[in-house]
Scaffold this active site. Structure first.
Site, mmCIF file in Angstrom:
data_model
loop_
_atom_site.group_PDB
_atom_site.id
_atom_site.type_symbol
_atom_site.label_atom_id
_atom_site.label_comp_id
_atom_site.label_asym_id
_atom_site.label_seq_id
_atom_site.Cartn_x
_atom_site.Cartn_y
_atom_site.Cartn_z
ATOM 1 N N ASP A 99 115.141 -99.137 23.632
ATOM 2 C CA ASP A 99 116.064 -100.239 23.913
ATOM 3 C C ASP A 99 117.345 -100.074 23.094
ATOM 4 O O ASP A 99 118.454 -100.138 23.617
ATOM 5 C CB ASP A 99 115.409 -101.596 23.634
ATOM 6 N N ASP A 102 119.232 -98.195 15.985
ATOM 7 C CA ASP A 102 119.965 -98.880 14.931
ATOM 8 C C ASP A 102 120.011 -97.920 13.739
ATOM 9 O O ASP A 102 120.793 -96.976 13.732
ATOM 10 C CB ASP A 102 119.192 -100.177 14.664
HETATM 11 P P1 5GP Z 1 115.776 -98.731 13.803
HETATM 12 O O1 5GP Z 1 114.538 -98.113 13.269
HETATM 13 O O2 5GP Z 1 116.622 -97.795 14.637
HETATM 14 O O3 5GP Z 1 116.590 -99.388 12.712
HETATM 15 O O4 5GP Z 1 115.321 -99.962 14.703
HETATM 16 C C1 5GP Z 1 114.934 -99.806 16.011
HETATM 17 C C2 5GP Z 1 114.314 -101.065 16.563
HETATM 18 O O5 5GP Z 1 114.798 -102.246 15.897
HETATM 19 C C3 5GP Z 1 114.671 -101.260 18.016
HETATM 20 O O6 5GP Z 1 113.761 -100.604 18.868
HETATM 21 C C4 5GP Z 1 114.639 -102.770 18.152
HETATM 22 O O7 5GP Z 1 113.327 -103.191 18.417
HETATM 23 C C5 5GP Z 1 115.058 -103.280 16.791
HETATM 24 N N1 5GP Z 1 116.497 -103.628 16.748
HETATM 25 C C6 5GP Z 1 117.510 -102.938 16.185
HETATM 26 N N2 5GP Z 1 118.697 -103.550 16.359
HETATM 27 C C7 5GP Z 1 118.439 -104.671 17.076
HETATM 28 C C8 5GP Z 1 119.265 -105.725 17.610
HETATM 29 O O8 5GP Z 1 120.498 -105.790 17.484
HETATM 30 N N3 5GP Z 1 118.617 -106.690 18.309
HETATM 31 C C9 5GP Z 1 117.268 -106.693 18.505
HETATM 32 N N4 5GP Z 1 116.760 -107.690 19.203
HETATM 33 N N5 5GP Z 1 116.463 -105.722 18.008
HETATM 34 C C10 5GP Z 1 117.043 -104.718 17.325
#
Ligand code: 5GP
Length: 179
Positions: A99, A102
């Site tokens: 989705d 980040d």
């Molecule tokens: P990462 O490990 O890349 O920091 O985080 C990935 C996961 O964090 C994504 O699959 C999602 O579930 C959640 N996430 C990251 N940014 C957002 C955001 O802006 N909104 C939401 N709802 N979830 C996020």
């Protein structure tokens, strides 16, 4: 639910047009290959169900659930497999469908974990990318849209498990977080 929305970042038509474009590109790139889409639950469910219909190939799909955010808006850095794949992936071309990317921490863990299972290739397709917050070095083959460093909801993304069913990507009003 619409009363909670501060602004729409990506509307429904733009999302659908992009998904169609990504699907066509993937179909071209994976022609004649054994393609397995891996959907990362729960956020990527909406995207993968639209995307798979736009890939004109005899593909397979499987699901994984890993821990990332709880009810908070920041990554914990802790990754746990909550649901694993149903079958082995040896010799398959894997496309992880996400989705949003980040920090990339969740995904970099997942990539290493999947590579250790002997697939032919592992690539990433994400509908949203937040490049400003990246700490892990990952190579994304297919990206839908880049979004600014704001917490977004809709098109599968939640806040405290709500708003996943919005057909667009949006930012919530501040007061929603303090309720
Ligand atoms: P990462 O490990 O890349 O920091 O985080 C990935 C996961 O964090 C994504 O699959 C999602 O579930 C959640 N996430 C990251 N940014 C957002 C955001 O802006 N909104 C939401 N709802 N979830 C996020």
């Amino acid at each position: 639910m619409n009363n909670d929305i501060k602004k729409i970042l990506i509307d429904e038509d733009s999302l659908q047009a992009k998904v169609k474009e990504l699907g066509a590109k993937i179909a071209e790139d994976y022609k004649g290959k054994d393609l397995l889409l891996i959907c990362v639950l729960k956020g990527a469910v909406v995207f993968v169900s639209d995307l798979m219909k736009r890939i004109d190939l005899p593909l397979e799909i499987d699901f994984m659930a890993v821990s990332s955010y709880g009810c908070d808006t920041k990554s914990s850095g802790v990754v746990r497999i909550l649901k694993d794949l149903d079958k082995g992936i040896e010799g398959k071309h894997i496309l992880i469908v996400e989705d949003i990317i980040d920090s990339g921490l969740t995904l970099s863990y997942l990539i290493e974990n999947l590579k250790a299972r002997g697939p032919e290739s592992v690539e990433i397709c994400t509908i949203l990318d937040k490049p400003d917050r990246r700490t892990a070095n990952i190579n994304i083959k297919y990206t839908g849209f880049q979004v600014p460093d704001e917490f977004v909801v809709g098109y599968g993304l939640d806040y405290a498990e709500k708003y996943r069913n919005l057909p667009y990507v949006a930012v919530l009003k501040e007061e929603v977080y303090s309720e």
